[in-house]
Design a protein around this motif. Sequence first.
Motif, PDB file in Angstrom:
ATOM      1  N   ASP A   2       0.850  -1.186   0.000  1.00  0.00           N
ATOM      2  CA  ASP A   2       0.000   0.000   0.000  1.00  0.00           C
ATOM      3  C   ASP A   2       0.892   1.245   0.000  1.00  0.00           C
ATOM      4  OD1 ASP A   2      -1.702   2.093   0.550  1.00  0.00           O
ATOM      5  OD2 ASP A   2      -2.892   0.980   2.001  1.00  0.00           O
ATOM      6  N   THR A   3       1.002   1.908  -1.154  1.00  0.00           N
ATOM      7  CA  THR A   3       1.889   3.076  -1.235  1.00  0.00           C
ATOM      8  C   THR A   3       1.369   4.232  -0.395  1.00  0.00           C
ATOM      9  OG1 THR A   3       0.778   3.799  -3.258  1.00  0.00           O
ATOM     10  CG2 THR A   3       2.761   2.448  -3.501  1.00  0.00           C
ATOM     11  N   ALA A   4       0.050   4.355  -0.255  1.00  0.00           N
ATOM     12  CA  ALA A   4      -0.503   5.427   0.569  1.00  0.00           C
ATOM     13  C   ALA A   4      -0.103   5.233   2.025  1.00  0.00           C
ATOM     14  CB  ALA A   4      -2.027   5.471   0.431  1.00  0.00           C
ATOM     15  N   LEU A   5      -0.111   3.993   2.491  1.00  0.00           N
ATOM     16  CA  LEU A   5       0.317   3.703   3.861  1.00  0.00           C
ATOM     17  C   LEU A   5       1.788   4.067   4.042  1.00  0.00           C
ATOM     18  CD1 LEU A   5      -0.308   2.389   6.650  1.00  0.00           C
ATOM     19  CD2 LEU A   5       0.405   0.204   5.643  1.00  0.00           C
ATOM     20  N   ALA A   6       2.607   3.696   3.081  1.00  0.00           N
ATOM     21  CA  ALA A   6       4.033   4.015   3.150  1.00  0.00           C
ATOM     22  C   ALA A   6       4.252   5.528   3.165  1.00  0.00           C
ATOM     23  CB  ALA A   6       4.770   3.387   1.968  1.00  0.00           C
ATOM     24  N   ASP A   7       3.484   6.244   2.376  1.00  0.00           N
ATOM     25  CA  ASP A   7       3.621   7.706   2.328  1.00  0.00           C
ATOM     26  C   ASP A   7       3.213   8.336   3.661  1.00  0.00           C
ATOM     27  OD1 ASP A   7       4.471   7.536  -0.277  1.00  0.00           O
ATOM     28  OD2 ASP A   7       2.553   8.117  -1.163  1.00  0.00           O
ATOM     29  N   ARG A   8       2.119   7.848   4.253  1.00  0.00           N
ATOM     30  CA  ARG A   8       1.677   8.408   5.531  1.00  0.00           C
ATOM     31  C   ARG A   8       2.703   8.125   6.624  1.00  0.00           C
ATOM     32  NH1 ARG A   8      -3.448   6.344   3.740  1.00  0.00           N
ATOM     33  NH2 ARG A   8      -3.160   4.486   5.061  1.00  0.00           N
ATOM     34  N   LEU A   9       3.242   6.922   6.636  1.00  0.00           N
ATOM     35  CA  LEU A   9       4.254   6.575   7.636  1.00  0.00           C
ATOM     36  C   LEU A   9       5.486   7.458   7.489  1.00  0.00           C
ATOM     37  CD1 LEU A   9       5.181   4.615   9.906  1.00  0.00           C
ATOM     38  CD2 LEU A   9       6.095   3.142   8.086  1.00  0.00           C
ATOM     39  N   ALA A  10       5.926   7.649   6.253  1.00  0.00           N
ATOM     40  CA  ALA A  10       7.105   8.482   6.005  1.00  0.00           C
ATOM     41  C   ALA A  10       6.848   9.925   6.412  1.00  0.00           C
ATOM     42  CB  ALA A  10       7.496   8.403   4.535  1.00  0.00           C
ATOM     43  N   ALA A  11       5.644  10.423   6.152  1.00  0.00           N
ATOM     44  CA  ALA A  11       5.318  11.800   6.504  1.00  0.00           C
ATOM     45  C   ALA A  11       5.320  12.002   8.020  1.00  0.00           C
ATOM     46  CB  ALA A  11       3.957  12.187   5.927  1.00  0.00           C
ATOM     47  N   VAL A  12       4.765  11.040   8.750  1.00  0.00           N
ATOM     48  CA  VAL A  12       4.772  11.136  10.214  1.00  0.00           C
ATOM     49  C   VAL A  12       6.197  11.055  10.751  1.00  0.00           C
ATOM     50  CG1 VAL A  12       4.140   9.910  12.334  1.00  0.00           C
ATOM     51  CG2 VAL A  12       2.414  10.343  10.576  1.00  0.00           C
ATOM     52  N   ASP A  13       6.996  10.156  10.194  1.00  0.00           N
ATOM     53  CA  ASP A  13       8.380  10.051  10.650  1.00  0.00           C
ATOM     54  C   ASP A  13       9.158  11.332  10.388  1.00  0.00           C
ATOM     55  OD1 ASP A  13       8.007   7.547  11.689  1.00  0.00           O
ATOM     56  OD2 ASP A  13       8.917   6.473  10.009  1.00  0.00           O
ATOM     57  N   ASP A  14       8.866  12.000   9.282  1.00  0.00           N
ATOM     58  CA  ASP A  14       9.496  13.292   9.013  1.00  0.00           C
ATOM     59  C   ASP A  14       9.106  14.319  10.080  1.00  0.00           C
ATOM     60  OD1 ASP A  14      10.807  12.425   6.750  1.00  0.00           O
ATOM     61  OD2 ASP A  14       9.321  13.217   5.337  1.00  0.00           O
ATOM     62  N   ARG A  15       7.844  14.314  10.460  1.00  0.00           N
ATOM     63  CA  ARG A  15       7.371  15.247  11.488  1.00  0.00           C
ATOM     64  C   ARG A  15       7.992  14.930  12.843  1.00  0.00           C
ATOM     65  NH1 ARG A  15       1.159  15.254  11.772  1.00  0.00           N
ATOM     66  NH2 ARG A  15       1.613  16.921  13.271  1.00  0.00           N
ATOM     67  N   ILE A  16       8.164  13.653  13.131  1.00  0.00           N
ATOM     68  CA  ILE A  16       8.817  13.266  14.384  1.00  0.00           C
ATOM     69  C   ILE A  16      10.256  13.775  14.403  1.00  0.00           C
ATOM     70  CG2 ILE A  16       9.665  11.304  15.733  1.00  0.00           C
ATOM     71  CD1 ILE A  16       7.156   9.765  14.828  1.00  0.00           C
ATOM     72  N   ARG A  17      10.952  13.588  13.297  1.00  0.00           N
ATOM     73  CA  ARG A  17      12.338  14.073  13.219  1.00  0.00           C
ATOM     74  C   ARG A  17      12.398  15.588  13.364  1.00  0.00           C
ATOM     75  NH1 ARG A  17      12.946   9.609   9.636  1.00  0.00           N
ATOM     76  NH2 ARG A  17      12.114  10.793   7.900  1.00  0.00           N
ATOM     77  N   ASP A  18      11.475  16.295  12.726  1.00  0.00           N
ATOM     78  CA  ASP A  18      11.455  17.758  12.814  1.00  0.00           C
ATOM     79  C   ASP A  18      11.194  18.209  14.257  1.00  0.00           C
ATOM     80  OD1 ASP A  18      11.902  17.930  10.109  1.00  0.00           O
ATOM     81  OD2 ASP A  18       9.802  18.359   9.590  1.00  0.00           O
ATOM     82  N   ALA A  19      10.241  17.548  14.928  1.00  0.00           N
ATOM     83  CA  ALA A  19       9.915  17.920  16.308  1.00  0.00           C
ATOM     84  C   ALA A  19      11.075  17.611  17.237  1.00  0.00           C
ATOM     85  CB  ALA A  19       8.650  17.190  16.770  1.00  0.00           C
ATOM     86  N   ALA A  20      11.747  16.495  17.011  1.00  0.00           N
ATOM     87  CA  ALA A  20      12.906  16.148  17.839  1.00  0.00           C
ATOM     88  C   ALA A  20      14.023  17.166  17.647  1.00  0.00           C
ATOM     89  CB  ALA A  20      13.391  14.744  17.488  1.00  0.00           C
ATOM     90  N   ARG A  21      14.237  17.568  16.394  1.00  0.00           N
ATOM     91  CA  ARG A  21      15.274  18.565  16.120  1.00  0.00           C
ATOM     92  C   ARG A  21      14.939  19.893  16.799  1.00  0.00           C
ATOM     93  NH1 ARG A  21      14.629  18.631  11.057  1.00  0.00           N
ATOM     94  NH2 ARG A  21      15.839  16.726  10.710  1.00  0.00           N
TER      95      ARG A  21
END
Length: 228
Positions: A2-21
Amino acid sequence: MDTALADRLAAVDDRIRDAARAADRDVSGITRIVVTKFHPAALVQDLYALGVRHVGENRQQELTAKRAELVGIPDLTWHFIGQAQTNKARLVRAGADAVHSVDRARIADALHNAAPGDDVLDVLVQVNLTDDPGRGGVAPEEVGALATHVAALDSLRLRGVMAVAPLDEQPGRAFERLRRCADAVRVVVPDADWISAGMTGDFPEAIAMGATHLRIGSAITGPRPPRD
């Protein structure tokens, strides 16, 4: 896949990295738990294929069924994050690797008494950050006493605290109170350093206040499927 699932997961992980930074934190100290409530076991398999190793369930029945269906998947950690009931403690303990919702001594005792042999279960004290005593969680002023009770049960390993931010308050303020509760737990168990906080709508604020475990559902899984 499911590419949509992969995209949503990647987007959340990007936000987690941004918030951690933004919080000057190392993202490796933050565990992302994907909450799969009401979704089929097949979704957990898809998430696993995308690298997810921590999943969360709110209901004992779903936890039991999905874990049984996916018994052959290695290195998958199951977190029980719903309200625990004493009469289901044995089933919760059998299905969960960590229980985030210990909010009274009776639940702790029930989980302890359900221990199979020398097995040790990771648990967190759930804190009620609202003014409603009917909500799940122990009152902040009672956290230390409950932590002391849990720490005395040798089949339980006290890991830290968990809470849900109130809807009528800025989440950062609520998570700041949770951080003080986490300090109280560490007086009892110095290495109990987990702070389970932050969901789809407020996990950046939780990260800013020291959350180590995020419980994220729909931002990754998409809308819940209709129930029969």
